[in-house]
Design a protein around this motif. Structure first.
Motif, mmCIF file in Angstrom:
data_model
loop_
_atom_site.group_PDB
_atom_site.id
_atom_site.type_symbol
_atom_site.label_atom_id
_atom_site.label_comp_id
_atom_site.label_asym_id
_atom_site.label_seq_id
_atom_site.Cartn_x
_atom_site.Cartn_y
_atom_site.Cartn_z
ATOM 1 N N HIS A 200 -9.035 28.104 36.633
ATOM 2 C CA HIS A 200 -8.306 29.124 37.376
ATOM 3 C C HIS A 200 -9.256 30.216 37.851
ATOM 4 C CE1 HIS A 200 -4.849 27.278 35.400
ATOM 5 N NE2 HIS A 200 -4.057 27.951 36.223
ATOM 6 N N CYS A 201 -8.979 30.734 39.026
ATOM 7 C CA CYS A 201 -9.635 31.968 39.468
ATOM 8 C C CYS A 201 -8.967 33.131 38.732
ATOM 9 C CB CYS A 201 -9.497 32.144 40.974
ATOM 10 S SG CYS A 201 -10.608 31.114 41.946
ATOM 11 N N THR A 202 -9.758 33.998 38.150
ATOM 12 C CA THR A 202 -9.211 35.177 37.487
ATOM 13 C C THR A 202 -9.474 36.440 38.297
ATOM 14 O OG1 THR A 202 -11.255 35.619 36.246
ATOM 15 C CG2 THR A 202 -9.680 34.076 35.276
ATOM 16 N N HIS A 203 -10.360 36.312 39.274
ATOM 17 C CA HIS A 203 -10.828 37.447 40.069
ATOM 18 C C HIS A 203 -11.485 36.847 41.306
ATOM 19 C CE1 HIS A 203 -13.544 40.816 41.115
ATOM 20 N NE2 HIS A 203 -12.680 41.587 40.493
ATOM 21 N N ASP A 231 -17.973 35.485 26.153
ATOM 22 C CA ASP A 231 -17.927 36.244 27.403
ATOM 23 C C ASP A 231 -16.520 36.782 27.636
ATOM 24 O OD1 ASP A 231 -20.547 35.755 27.887
ATOM 25 O OD2 ASP A 231 -20.250 34.374 29.570
ATOM 26 N N LEU A 232 -16.447 37.957 28.254
ATOM 27 C CA LEU A 232 -15.177 38.542 28.660
ATOM 28 C C LEU A 232 -15.114 38.523 30.185
ATOM 29 C CD1 LEU A 232 -14.924 41.600 26.228
ATOM 30 C CD2 LEU A 232 -13.596 39.490 26.139
ATOM 31 N N VAL A 233 -14.083 37.905 30.724
ATOM 32 C CA VAL A 233 -13.947 37.746 32.170
ATOM 33 C C VAL A 233 -12.761 38.578 32.652
ATOM 34 C CG1 VAL A 233 -13.621 36.102 34.053
ATOM 35 C CG2 VAL A 233 -14.873 35.416 31.989
ATOM 36 N N PRO A 234 -12.954 39.417 33.672
ATOM 37 C CA PRO A 234 -11.858 40.263 34.146
ATOM 38 C C PRO A 234 -10.768 39.478 34.859
ATOM 39 C CG PRO A 234 -13.752 40.456 35.602
ATOM 40 C CD PRO A 234 -14.208 39.636 34.429
ATOM 41 N N ILE A 235 -9.559 40.044 34.828
ATOM 42 C CA ILE A 235 -8.412 39.459 35.523
ATOM 43 C C ILE A 235 -7.890 40.484 36.518
ATOM 44 C CG2 ILE A 235 -6.075 38.558 35.271
ATOM 45 C CD1 ILE A 235 -6.792 37.757 32.430
ATOM 46 N N SER A 236 -7.808 40.095 37.775
ATOM 47 C CA SER A 236 -7.302 41.002 38.800
ATOM 48 C C SER A 236 -5.790 40.826 38.957
ATOM 49 C CB SER A 236 -7.992 40.749 40.141
ATOM 50 O OG SER A 236 -7.651 39.474 40.653
ATOM 51 N N ARG A 237 -5.147 41.810 39.577
ATOM 52 C CA ARG A 237 -3.697 41.748 39.762
ATOM 53 C C ARG A 237 -3.273 40.530 40.580
ATOM 54 N NH1 ARG A 237 -1.830 47.954 41.281
ATOM 55 N NH2 ARG A 237 -2.447 48.937 39.297
ATOM 56 N N LYS A 238 -4.106 40.137 41.515
ATOM 57 C CA LYS A 238 -3.761 39.016 42.393
ATOM 58 C C LYS A 238 -3.584 37.720 41.614
ATOM 59 C CE LYS A 238 -5.587 36.302 46.276
ATOM 60 N NZ LYS A 238 -6.686 36.169 47.277
ATOM 61 N N TYR A 239 -4.443 37.488 40.612
ATOM 62 C CA TYR A 239 -4.439 36.211 39.908
ATOM 63 C C TYR A 239 -3.684 36.260 38.577
ATOM 64 C CZ TYR A 239 -8.037 35.022 43.308
ATOM 65 O OH TYR A 239 -8.722 34.784 44.466
ATOM 66 N N LYS A 240 -3.304 37.440 38.119
ATOM 67 C CA LYS A 240 -2.636 37.564 36.810
ATOM 68 C C LYS A 240 -1.311 36.809 36.754
ATOM 69 C CE LYS A 240 -1.298 40.968 33.326
ATOM 70 N NZ LYS A 240 -1.213 42.417 33.007
ATOM 71 N N PRO A 241 -0.432 36.898 37.768
ATOM 72 C CA PRO A 241 0.840 36.162 37.688
ATOM 73 C C PRO A 241 0.661 34.655 37.521
ATOM 74 C CG PRO A 241 0.957 37.819 39.410
ATOM 75 C CD PRO A 241 -0.489 37.763 38.973
ATOM 76 N N GLY A 242 -0.324 34.082 38.232
ATOM 77 C CA GLY A 242 -0.554 32.647 38.104
ATOM 78 C C GLY A 242 -1.028 32.257 36.721
ATOM 79 N N LEU A 243 -1.874 33.069 36.109
ATOM 80 C CA LEU A 243 -2.353 32.802 34.762
ATOM 81 C C LEU A 243 -1.211 32.909 33.754
ATOM 82 C CD1 LEU A 243 -5.686 34.816 34.957
ATOM 83 C CD2 LEU A 243 -5.497 32.344 34.798
#
Length: 249
Positions: A200-203, A231-243
């Motif tokens: 998945h894209c998270t950002h 590792d800690l990978v950021p999650i943006s608002r755009k991709y959060k609902p899909g995750l």
């Protein structure tokens, strides 16, 4: 406020909804919950609907807790944790529901010991289901999964697992279990070359392999994915609902 229920709604598949509508009436017609206490059919129906609702909620909570805190635990320890959390959450909740239902009907409510066997039965069923799924894992592990095309752009000696892809300037960092490699590519092209590995894209700058995710963390109000290599990978608002919809966070 609208984002919170998404992981819960994702659990309501058509098959589960049909089972949830049809199963409680059958239970209510066939079983009295407690032999020493008589309940009318409507009372039994309310009782079994409540039991199944509590079971679904507890299952969802326990799954998320075990994924976050026991992802790398040994199978037996995961089962012990599973049973513990089910008994702690399910038994008191079911006793409270029974107390309210029986009190509303003017009957004496069952004590905690009478309710406890339901929790033990529920926990045993879940452990058996998990056990069958784990029995299949060694067989699956023996089948070598196909390598993504992206590995051809890594050193010939590479034989590890790709955890994530990250854009850096006009290149992509390929973070793996064997270290980080930099390739000249666009992120979209690199993601396409990761097929058939699910991810998945998270950002806009980050893609992660689903199998590399071990947990979710909060830092300064931001939601981050923790991977196997810490590792800690950021999650943006755009991709959060899909995750959330896919149950990854």
């Amino acid at each position: 406020m609208t984002e919170v229920p998404r992981p819960i709604l994702a659990e309501f598949t058509l098959r589960r909804v049909i089972a949830g509508v049809g199963f409680p009436p059958l239970l209510a017609s066939a079983f009295q919950p407690f032999p020493a206490i008589y309940l009318t059919y409507p009372q039994r129906l309310v009782f079994w609907i409540g039991v199944l609702g509590l079971a679904l909620c507890v299952t969802w909570i326990v799954r998320r807790v075990s994924r976050k805190f026991f992802a790398e635990a040994h199978f037996s320890w995961r089962d012990i944790a599973l049973v513990f959390f089910i008994l702690v959450l399910f038994v008191p909740s079911m006793w409270l529901m029974s107390y309210l239902l029986f009190s509303a009907g003017g009957q004496q409510a069952p004590d905690v010991l009478a309710v406890a066997p339901y929790g033990a039965l529920f926990a045993t069923g879940l452990v058996l289901v998990r056990g069958y799924s784990h029995v299949d894992e060694p067989v699956q592990d023996q089948i070598e999964p196909p390598s993504p095309r992206l590995t051809k752009r890594l050193p010939e000696s590479f034989s590890g697992q790709i955890y994530r892809l990250t854009v850096r300037d006009h290149a992509v960092d390929v973070v793996t279990s064997a270290g980080t490699f930099t390739i000249r590519s666009r992120l979209t092209d690199a993601i396409a070359e990761m097929e058939p590995v699910p991810g998945h894209c998270t950002h806009r700058s980050h893609w992660v392999a689903d199998d590399a995710i071990v947990g979710v963390e909060k830092l300064d109000g931001k939601t981050l994915l923790r991977l196997k290599n810490t590792d800690l990978v950021p999650i943006s608002r755009k991709y959060k609902p899909g995750l959330e919809l896919d149950g990854l966070i």
